[in-house]
Write a protein that holds these residues in place. Structure first.
Motif, PDB file in Angstrom:
ATOM      1  N   GLN A 159     -53.746  57.194  -7.924  1.00  0.00           N
ATOM      2  CA  GLN A 159     -53.495  55.884  -7.470  1.00  0.00           C
ATOM      3  C   GLN A 159     -52.844  55.137  -8.733  1.00  0.00           C
ATOM      4  O   GLN A 159     -53.357  55.416  -9.766  1.00  0.00           O
ATOM      5  CB  GLN A 159     -55.112  55.477  -7.205  1.00  0.00           C
ATOM      6  CG  GLN A 159     -55.728  55.954  -5.992  1.00  0.00           C
ATOM      7  CD  GLN A 159     -55.124  55.821  -4.740  1.00  0.00           C
ATOM      8  OE1 GLN A 159     -54.575  54.749  -4.308  1.00  0.00           O
ATOM      9  NE2 GLN A 159     -55.261  56.818  -3.875  1.00  0.00           N
ATOM     10  N   ILE A 160     -51.954  54.011  -8.374  1.00  0.00           N
ATOM     11  CA  ILE A 160     -51.501  53.321  -9.167  1.00  0.00           C
ATOM     12  C   ILE A 160     -52.364  52.393  -9.640  1.00  0.00           C
ATOM     13  O   ILE A 160     -52.761  51.403  -8.938  1.00  0.00           O
ATOM     14  CB  ILE A 160     -50.241  52.818  -8.601  1.00  0.00           C
ATOM     15  CG1 ILE A 160     -49.077  53.665  -8.555  1.00  0.00           C
ATOM     16  CG2 ILE A 160     -49.697  51.555  -9.830  1.00  0.00           C
ATOM     17  CD1 ILE A 160     -47.810  53.179  -7.983  1.00  0.00           C
ATOM     18  N   MET A 161     -52.879  52.371 -11.157  1.00  0.00           N
ATOM     19  CA  MET A 161     -53.784  51.475 -11.519  1.00  0.00           C
ATOM     20  C   MET A 161     -53.323  50.317 -12.078  1.00  0.00           C
ATOM     21  O   MET A 161     -53.654  49.018 -12.498  1.00  0.00           O
ATOM     22  CB  MET A 161     -54.530  51.992 -12.541  1.00  0.00           C
ATOM     23  CG  MET A 161     -55.344  53.435 -12.005  1.00  0.00           C
ATOM     24  SD  MET A 161     -56.238  53.327 -10.536  1.00  0.00           S
ATOM     25  CE  MET A 161     -57.714  51.979 -11.021  1.00  0.00           C
ATOM     26  N   ILE A 189     -58.721  51.046 -17.431  1.00  0.00           N
ATOM     27  CA  ILE A 189     -58.554  50.879 -16.160  1.00  0.00           C
ATOM     28  C   ILE A 189     -58.321  52.487 -15.509  1.00  0.00           C
ATOM     29  O   ILE A 189     -58.263  52.571 -14.403  1.00  0.00           O
ATOM     30  CB  ILE A 189     -56.987  50.527 -16.107  1.00  0.00           C
ATOM     31  CG1 ILE A 189     -56.028  51.193 -16.688  1.00  0.00           C
ATOM     32  CG2 ILE A 189     -56.944  48.834 -16.207  1.00  0.00           C
ATOM     33  CD1 ILE A 189     -54.382  50.624 -16.507  1.00  0.00           C
ATOM     34  N   THR A 190     -58.689  53.443 -16.377  1.00  0.00           N
ATOM     35  CA  THR A 190     -58.900  54.847 -15.841  1.00  0.00           C
ATOM     36  C   THR A 190     -59.922  55.449 -15.827  1.00  0.00           C
ATOM     37  O   THR A 190     -60.514  56.551 -15.179  1.00  0.00           O
ATOM     38  CB  THR A 190     -57.728  55.585 -16.729  1.00  0.00           C
ATOM     39  OG1 THR A 190     -58.229  55.671 -18.086  1.00  0.00           O
ATOM     40  CG2 THR A 190     -56.464  55.340 -16.536  1.00  0.00           C
ATOM     41  N   THR A 191     -60.906  54.762 -16.681  1.00  0.00           N
ATOM     42  CA  THR A 191     -62.183  55.511 -16.808  1.00  0.00           C
ATOM     43  C   THR A 191     -63.346  54.862 -15.805  1.00  0.00           C
ATOM     44  O   THR A 191     -64.459  55.166 -15.682  1.00  0.00           O
ATOM     45  CB  THR A 191     -62.815  55.462 -18.263  1.00  0.00           C
ATOM     46  OG1 THR A 191     -63.003  54.044 -18.645  1.00  0.00           O
ATOM     47  CG2 THR A 191     -61.938  55.976 -19.183  1.00  0.00           C
ATOM     48  N   GLY A 192     -62.920  53.662 -15.357  1.00  0.00           N
ATOM     49  CA  GLY A 192     -63.995  52.913 -14.311  1.00  0.00           C
ATOM     50  C   GLY A 192     -65.133  52.343 -15.234  1.00  0.00           C
ATOM     51  O   GLY A 192     -66.016  51.907 -14.738  1.00  0.00           O
ATOM     52  N   ASP A 193     -64.773  52.208 -16.457  1.00  0.00           N
ATOM     53  CA  ASP A 193     -65.861  51.792 -17.274  1.00  0.00           C
ATOM     54  C   ASP A 193     -65.868  50.155 -17.370  1.00  0.00           C
ATOM     55  O   ASP A 193     -65.068  49.477 -18.259  1.00  0.00           O
ATOM     56  CB  ASP A 193     -65.862  52.133 -18.723  1.00  0.00           C
ATOM     57  CG  ASP A 193     -66.913  51.602 -19.740  1.00  0.00           C
ATOM     58  OD1 ASP A 193     -67.872  50.894 -19.066  1.00  0.00           O
ATOM     59  OD2 ASP A 193     -66.939  52.171 -20.693  1.00  0.00           O
ATOM     60  N   VAL A 194     -66.449  49.570 -16.389  1.00  0.00           N
ATOM     61  CA  VAL A 194     -66.518  47.989 -16.406  1.00  0.00           C
ATOM     62  C   VAL A 194     -66.914  47.421 -17.407  1.00  0.00           C
ATOM     63  O   VAL A 194     -66.531  46.311 -17.779  1.00  0.00           O
ATOM     64  CB  VAL A 194     -67.555  47.408 -15.055  1.00  0.00           C
ATOM     65  CG1 VAL A 194     -67.563  46.216 -14.791  1.00  0.00           C
ATOM     66  CG2 VAL A 194     -67.238  48.327 -13.950  1.00  0.00           C
TER      67      VAL A 194
END
Length: 205
Positions: A159-161, A189-194
């Protein structure tokens, strides 16, 4: 190697699925490992590539000489590929990608293994070549993106992030992050670490 499930790819107006050979003639490719026949000299390898690309006679020598000059391989031109340093192997790989003067270059980690001076030379060459052709550079070294790229696309799990300029990517980092701002955004944007993208002091994100 993989059949597409949707969409199409056109290279200089040529449909890749309909005419793959003609489409592949439009670009030069430098794979990450810069593979080559180990017992060939640099000069022999580039000559082999020139013949594989369909050149004959005097044009083979002219193409080889131009590629050797472009990436400064004069000092190792008669040296076997297996005896080259990693840096010179990368340069030889870049020379073969440039040999037919393609309108598109696909480079995978082009400065991997190069010393600082060699990196500078290759980056300047990439900038020069980018003036009249498309260059797709695949790298995990974000310093490389900042140094030579005008557009950055981050892909994670297909997916393009992110799709924008390096400056726009860096601007996404919180103001409190002073160093390695692009690295911070990449992780965010790649780890999903909010937590990395939550509101910081002063209201910045």
């Amino acid at each position: 190697f993989l059949e597409p499930t949707a969409g199409s790819v056109h290279l200089e107006g040529i449909n890749l699925a309909e005419d793959p050979i003609a489409a592949k003639r439009t670009f030069g490719y430098l794979p990450e490992g810069a593979p080559a026949y180990p017992d060939m000299t640099v000069e022999e390898f580039l000559g082999f590539i020139a013949h594989a690309r369909g050149f004959r006679g005097r044009e083979v020598k002219e193409r080889v000489e131009r590629s050797i000059g472009r990436v400064n391989l004069q000092g190792v031109r008669r040296q076997a590929f297996e005896t080259l340093s990693k840096g010179y192997k990368r340069r030889t790989g870049l020379a073969q990608a440039l040999l037919h003067d393609p309108g598109i270059l696909i480079l995978d980690e082009p400065t991997d293994g190069l010393d600082p001076n060699q990196k500078f030379e290759v980056r300047e060459l990439i900038k020069e070549l980018g003036g009249d052709r498309a260059i797709v550079l695949s790298t995990h070294i974000l310093e490389e993106v900042e140094a030579v790229c005008t557009r950055a696309i981050v892909i994670n799990k297909g997916q393009i992030m992110f799709d924008g300029t390096p400056a726009e990517m860096e601007a996404r980092a919180p103001r409190t992050v002073v160093k390695n701002r692009m690295d911070h955004v990449f992780r965010m944007i790649t780890t999903g670490d909010v937590a990395m993208g939550t509101t910081m002091k002063g209201g910045s994100r």
